[in-house]
Scaffold this motif. Structure first.
Motif, PDB file in Angstrom:
ATOM      1  N   GLU A  78      61.979  -8.739 -51.289  1.00 29.85           N
ATOM      2  CA  GLU A  78      61.211  -7.718 -50.578  1.00 29.85           C
ATOM      3  C   GLU A  78      59.727  -8.102 -50.531  1.00 29.85           C
ATOM      4  O   GLU A  78      59.064  -7.983 -49.499  1.00 29.85           O
ATOM      5  CB  GLU A  78      61.376  -6.360 -51.271  1.00 29.85           C
ATOM      6  N   GLN A  79      59.229  -8.575 -51.678  1.00 30.35           N
ATOM      7  CA  GLN A  79      57.819  -8.970 -51.721  1.00 30.35           C
ATOM      8  C   GLN A  79      57.553 -10.128 -50.762  1.00 30.35           C
ATOM      9  O   GLN A  79      56.530 -10.159 -50.073  1.00 30.35           O
ATOM     10  CB  GLN A  79      57.445  -9.370 -53.151  1.00 30.35           C
ATOM     11  N   LEU A  80      58.488 -11.071 -50.716  1.00 30.26           N
ATOM     12  CA  LEU A  80      58.330 -12.198 -49.815  1.00 30.26           C
ATOM     13  C   LEU A  80      58.272 -11.735 -48.360  1.00 30.26           C
ATOM     14  O   LEU A  80      57.394 -12.131 -47.596  1.00 30.26           O
ATOM     15  CB  LEU A  80      59.474 -13.201 -50.020  1.00 30.26           C
ATOM     16  N   GLU A  81      59.210 -10.845 -47.975  1.00 34.19           N
ATOM     17  CA  GLU A  81      59.210 -10.320 -46.600  1.00 34.19           C
ATOM     18  C   GLU A  81      57.889  -9.620 -46.284  1.00 34.19           C
ATOM     19  O   GLU A  81      57.308  -9.806 -45.217  1.00 34.19           O
ATOM     20  CB  GLU A  81      60.340  -9.299 -46.425  1.00 34.19           C
ATOM     21  N   MET A  82      57.405  -8.799 -47.238  1.00 32.12           N
ATOM     22  CA  MET A  82      56.171  -8.054 -46.998  1.00 32.12           C
ATOM     23  C   MET A  82      54.977  -8.979 -46.828  1.00 32.12           C
ATOM     24  O   MET A  82      54.155  -8.800 -45.934  1.00 32.12           O
ATOM     25  CB  MET A  82      55.900  -7.065 -48.155  1.00 32.12           C
ATOM     26  N   VAL A  83      54.834  -9.979 -47.699  1.00 30.54           N
ATOM     27  CA  VAL A  83      53.649 -10.842 -47.578  1.00 30.54           C
ATOM     28  C   VAL A  83      53.726 -11.695 -46.316  1.00 30.54           C
ATOM     29  O   VAL A  83      52.697 -11.987 -45.693  1.00 30.54           O
ATOM     30  CB  VAL A  83      53.398 -11.708 -48.834  1.00 30.54           C
ATOM     31  N   GLU A  84      54.942 -12.054 -45.919  1.00 29.15           N
ATOM     32  CA  GLU A  84      55.066 -12.803 -44.663  1.00 29.15           C
ATOM     33  C   GLU A  84      54.658 -11.929 -43.483  1.00 29.15           C
ATOM     34  O   GLU A  84      53.975 -12.385 -42.561  1.00 29.15           O
ATOM     35  CB  GLU A  84      56.497 -13.332 -44.498  1.00 29.15           C
ATOM     36  N   LEU A  85      55.048 -10.666 -43.553  1.00 28.37           N
ATOM     37  CA  LEU A  85      54.673  -9.726 -42.498  1.00 28.37           C
ATOM     38  C   LEU A  85      53.148  -9.516 -42.481  1.00 28.37           C
ATOM     39  O   LEU A  85      52.503  -9.576 -41.431  1.00 28.37           O
ATOM     40  CB  LEU A  85      55.400  -8.394 -42.730  1.00 28.37           C
ATOM     41  N   LEU A  86      52.583  -9.305 -43.661  1.00 33.71           N
ATOM     42  CA  LEU A  86      51.144  -9.066 -43.750  1.00 33.71           C
ATOM     43  C   LEU A  86      50.352 -10.287 -43.292  1.00 33.71           C
ATOM     44  O   LEU A  86      49.285 -10.169 -42.700  1.00 33.71           O
ATOM     45  CB  LEU A  86      50.756  -8.684 -45.181  1.00 33.71           C
ATOM     46  N   ARG A  87      50.873 -11.463 -43.577  1.00 29.93           N
ATOM     47  CA  ARG A  87      50.206 -12.693 -43.143  1.00 29.93           C
ATOM     48  C   ARG A  87      50.059 -12.711 -41.614  1.00 29.93           C
ATOM     49  O   ARG A  87      49.029 -13.085 -41.069  1.00 29.93           O
ATOM     50  CB  ARG A  87      50.998 -13.907 -43.630  1.00 29.93           C
ATOM     51  N   LYS A  88      51.120 -12.242 -40.934  1.00 28.57           N
ATOM     52  CA  LYS A  88      51.088 -12.198 -39.464  1.00 28.57           C
ATOM     53  C   LYS A  88      50.066 -11.193 -38.953  1.00 28.57           C
ATOM     54  O   LYS A  88      49.390 -11.418 -37.964  1.00 28.57           O
ATOM     55  CB  LYS A  88      52.464 -11.802 -38.932  1.00 28.57           C
ATOM     56  N   LYS A  89      49.960 -10.068 -39.656  1.00 26.69           N
ATOM     57  CA  LYS A  89      49.131  -8.968 -39.163  1.00 26.69           C
ATOM     58  C   LYS A  89      47.673  -9.068 -39.594  1.00 26.69           C
ATOM     59  O   LYS A  89      46.837  -8.268 -39.149  1.00 26.69           O
ATOM     60  CB  LYS A  89      49.699  -7.625 -39.641  1.00 26.69           C
ATOM     61  N   ALA A  90      47.361  -9.995 -40.505  1.00 27.87           N
ATOM     62  CA  ALA A  90      45.996 -10.068 -41.027  1.00 27.87           C
ATOM     63  C   ALA A  90      45.321 -11.376 -40.640  1.00 27.87           C
ATOM     64  O   ALA A  90      45.925 -12.442 -40.695  1.00 27.87           O
ATOM     65  CB  ALA A  90      46.006  -9.924 -42.540  1.00 27.87           C
ATOM     66  N   GLY A  91      44.062 -11.270 -40.249  1.00 31.65           N
ATOM     67  CA  GLY A  91      43.291 -12.468 -39.916  1.00 31.65           C
ATOM     68  C   GLY A  91      43.022 -13.296 -41.155  1.00 31.65           C
ATOM     69  O   GLY A  91      43.113 -14.520 -41.126  1.00 31.65           O
ATOM     70  N   LEU A  92      42.670 -12.611 -42.231  1.00 31.27           N
ATOM     71  CA  LEU A  92      42.417 -13.299 -43.494  1.00 31.27           C
ATOM     72  C   LEU A  92      43.312 -12.715 -44.575  1.00 31.27           C
ATOM     73  O   LEU A  92      43.510 -11.502 -44.630  1.00 31.27           O
ATOM     74  CB  LEU A  92      40.964 -13.090 -43.939  1.00 31.27           C
ATOM     75  N   VAL A  93      43.843 -13.581 -45.423  1.00 26.90           N
ATOM     76  CA  VAL A  93      44.585 -13.095 -46.586  1.00 26.90           C
ATOM     77  C   VAL A  93      43.855 -13.562 -47.840  1.00 26.90           C
ATOM     78  O   VAL A  93      43.539 -14.746 -47.980  1.00 26.90           O
ATOM     79  CB  VAL A  93      46.040 -13.607 -46.584  1.00 26.90           C
ATOM     80  N   VAL A  94      43.542 -12.601 -48.704  1.00 27.30           N
ATOM     81  CA  VAL A  94      42.886 -12.933 -49.967  1.00 27.30           C
ATOM     82  C   VAL A  94      43.864 -12.662 -51.106  1.00 27.30           C
ATOM     83  O   VAL A  94      44.380 -11.553 -51.235  1.00 27.30           O
ATOM     84  CB  VAL A  94      41.601 -12.089 -50.168  1.00 27.30           C
TER      85      VAL A  94
END
Lengths: 170, 325
Positions: free
Chosen positions: B72-88
């Motif tokens: 679940e965490q993997l799916e979420m971070v992959e999704l957030l990576r798509k939606k965010a210009g920068l990931v910190v």
């Protein structure tokens, strides 16, 4: 098990050993063993370092991670270090590192520290043979390759961009 | 002009990183005035569908804390990576794997057994484990499953910046947020903290002897800790020499040795090996038997030196095929 490098012509497991030898004693001894035409197990890849005290534990970790079945370290006898006490530093590090390696599921016998002076070519021969036999008994070190989803992440801690371990096949 | 959108997400973490954001105190008002928080499941009611509805790169930046250890965490971070210009990567766990990463000393089965079988507070005679899928009269339910190996954030998605610390110090969070708002960003992949060791700015620095000659190592409860003297010189396993600064030495100020949450400086690849090296060499003994005895007083070297960094170490995890625990 059919890897020709890992298995000799008789099908016997040939361990891969990385040997770090100090410039002033053990490497010179290995040189002497060579000029004296002594034969010994060819399993070790020798890396010359200036002092066993220069041996960063990171090198040992990297060696195991990148496919070594054993790591051998050769330094000057106690009291004989060219840099006064580099070999004692190596002794303290290796003692603690062996304890840590066993927590990592790597038998401490895969790591060996030996004092070999420049005149002891015969001792290089003996230690090389012993170490090869010992690691052969332990068998191959199967470190599982890491499956990292993000392809850029092979060695990826961002702050390690320029390290030589970059090409590690993880 | 609309305000930049910001998201926060947590994976395998303790919630301390969220606490650190609350610790911004008044500074949080400046942050909230400057940005729109569009996703923060810990503090506000957002759902995954809110993120799915966003356009790609709609969020200016997403701060993600916690290690990645479930599907679940993997799916979420992959999704957030798509939606965010920068990931910190926010905090030790997403930076280096952190405390949850110590699970990499064991197998997944071993971890589950410890949690659902052997824990003091657990009574589970039938040894029932969480199931990924289960049926009940109303239908079927699913739960996330754990990976065999805990991972840091940059081992699963592309990460732009790293904020180290357990949790990241407020000063560094504010600096990072302001730098992002102003667009004054360092090179991609940078760790947003000073690149010097703790000792460099430690208030106890002057009491550190030229040469450390330790006879014995101690844990804090074993000795009366001197409030001013260098902790390492007192025989405590202070990892300051190998740890990045930026936290104002908060542990040393609190009379506790540094445990290394800020991670290594840029010159180090494997934090634990380097920490082990620094500690081992400071022992003042040339005698085999004495060295073995003193090193044996360090009960858990892997947990001590790799406390926050096992998943990003050279080994990544313990070797379980060769009979590891």
């Amino acid at each position: 098990m059919s890897d020709p490098i890992r298995n000799g012509s008789d099908g016997r497991f040939e361990p891969r050993i990385v040997a770090f030898f100090c410039n002033w004693c053990t490497y010179t001894a290995a040189d002497l063993a060579g000029t004296a035409r002594m034969t010994y197990a060819p399993n070790a890849r020798v890396v010359r370092i200036m002092c066993s005290g220069r041996l960063d534990p990171q090198f040992i970790m990297a060696a195991f991670r990148q496919g070594a079945d054993g790591v051998l370290i050769g330094g000057c006898h106690p009291g004989d270090c060219h840099y006064q006490e580099g070999n004692y530093k190596a002794l303290r590090r290796i003692t603690l590192l062996k304890k840590l390696l066993s927590q990592f599921g790597i038998e401490p016998e895969r790591l060996r520290l030996e004092w070999i002076s420049a005149s002891e070519g015969d001792r290089v021969q003996k230690v090389m043979n012993e170490m090869t036999e010992q690691v052969r008994k332990l068998g191959p070190l199967h470190l599982e390759p890491m499956k990292l989803q993000h392809p850029g992440a092979a060695a990826s801690l961002s702050h390690v961009k320029a390290t030589p371990v970059k090409e590690m096949a993880l | 002009m609309s305000k930049p959108k910001v998201g926060f997400y947590w994976c395998a973490s303790c919630g301390g990183c969220e606490e650190a954001i609350v610790d911004l105190d008044e500074a949080i008002l400046d942050v909230v005035a400057a940005v729109d928080v569009v996703f923060w499941p810990c503090a506000m009611d957002f759902k995954r569908s809110d993120v799915e509805a966003m356009k790609d790169n709609e969020m200016a930046v997403c701060f993600i804390n916690g290690a990645v250890r479930s599907d679940e965490q993997l799916e979420m971070v992959e999704l957030l990576r798509k939606k965010a210009g920068l990931v910190v990567a926010f905090g030790s766990c997403s930076h280096e794997g952190g405390i949850p990463g110590l699970a990499n000393l064991y197998t997944k089965a071993g971890v589950l057994k410890a949690a659902y079988g052997n824990a003091f507070s657990t009574v589970n005679p039938e040894y029932t484990l969480p199931m990924a899928e289960f049926s009940f009269p109303e239908g079927k339910g699913t739960l996330p499953t754990l990976f065999e190996t805990v991972k840091s954030l940059d081992q699963v998605i592309d990460v732009d910046y790293f904020l180290p610390g357990c949790p990241p110090p407020v000063k560094l969070i504010v600096n990072a947020v302001m730098a992002i708002l102003k667009g004054e960003l360092p090179e991609k992949g940078a760790v947003l903290a000073p690149d010097m060791a703790q000792c460099d700015e430690c208030p106890r620095k002057d009491t550190k002897p030229e040469k450390l000659l330790l006879k014995q190592f101690y844990r804090p409860f074993q000795i009366q800790v001197d409030h001013e003297k260098c902790l390492l010189a007192q025989g405590l396993l202070c990892l300051g020499p190998v740890t990045r600064q930026g936290c104002n030495n908060s542990c040393m100020v609190g009379n506790m040795p540094c445990t290394g949450c800020m991670g290594p400086t840029s010159r180090v690849r494997d934090y634990g090996a380097k920490a082990l090296s620094a500690i081992a060499t400071s022992l003042d003994s040339n005698d085999d038997a004495e060295i073995v005895a003193v090193m044996d007083s360090i009960v858990d070297p892997a947990g001590t030196f790799y406390r926050y960094s096992l998943p990003t170490s050279l080994m990544h995890r313990a070797n379980v095929t060769n009979g590891g625990k």
